[in-house]
Design an enzyme around this catalytic site. Structure first.
Site, PDB file in Angstrom:
ATOM      1  CG  ASN A   1      -1.714  -1.253   1.368  1.00 47.29           C
ATOM      2  OD1 ASN A   1      -2.283  -1.724   0.391  1.00 47.29           O
ATOM      3  ND2 ASN A   1      -1.757  -1.821   2.557  1.00 47.29           N
TER       4      ASN A   1
ATOM      5  N   GLY B   1      -4.221   2.679   2.331  1.00 47.82           N
ATOM      6  CA  GLY B   1      -4.163   1.896   3.561  1.00 47.82           C
ATOM      7  C   GLY B   1      -2.781   1.756   4.164  1.00 47.82           C
ATOM      8  CD  GLN B   2       3.020   3.730   3.090  1.00 53.30           C
ATOM      9  OE1 GLN B   2       2.710   4.436   2.144  1.00 53.30           O
ATOM     10  NE2 GLN B   2       4.276   3.492   3.416  1.00 53.30           N
TER      11      GLN B   2
ATOM     12  CG  HIS C   1       5.005  -2.450   4.880  1.00 51.96           C
ATOM     13  ND1 HIS C   1       4.867  -1.090   5.032  1.00 51.96           N
ATOM     14  CD2 HIS C   1       3.783  -2.977   5.143  1.00 51.96           C
ATOM     15  CE1 HIS C   1       3.629  -0.799   5.375  1.00 51.96           C
ATOM     16  NE2 HIS C   1       2.935  -1.938   5.432  1.00 51.96           N
TER      17      HIS C   1
END
Length: 114
Positions: free
Chosen positions: A87, A93-94, A100
């Site tokens: 994301n 939605g990070q 990652h």
């Protein structure tokens, strides 16, 4: 960067269930799994988002992808497969601003994801 939870995990200041580690990448279990297999793959280098990548990071990001396949194979996901998701920024939605990837598997995953 000092307060980044993933950087703190890399420095072993915060515990994590690490399943793979080398000089460039760390892979550990997500503490809120969304599938039977839910791992986080992170470069050890702090890079907040994909917008912060440079040409110097091409090899590093490629290495993360190779590690994803290796770890998935070790977890017997080769036959059924897995999903690798990342994301970028808030609307996607990070939650942690350190690039990652979520490696998800061990069950049938639905599409679209959300």
């Amino acid at each position: 960067m000092q307060d980044c939870i993933f950087c703190r995990i890399v420095r072993k200041e915060v515990p994590a269930e690490i399943v793979y580690e080398d000089e460039q990448v760390m892979v550990f279990k997500d503490i809120q799994p969304a599938a039977p297999v839910h791992l986080l793959l992170i470069p050890k280098k702090h890079i907040p988002t994909f917008f912060d990548l440079t040409e110097d990071d091409v090899s590093l990001i490629g290495h993360v992808q190779l590690v994803a396949g290796r770890v998935a194979r070790q977890l017997n996901l080769e036959e059924k497969g897995f999903r690798l998701v990342s994301n970028c920024k808030e609307d996607a939605g990070q939650l942690v601003f350190h690039i990652h990837y979520h490696l998800l598997g061990g069950r049938t995953l639905q599409w679209p994801p959300g």
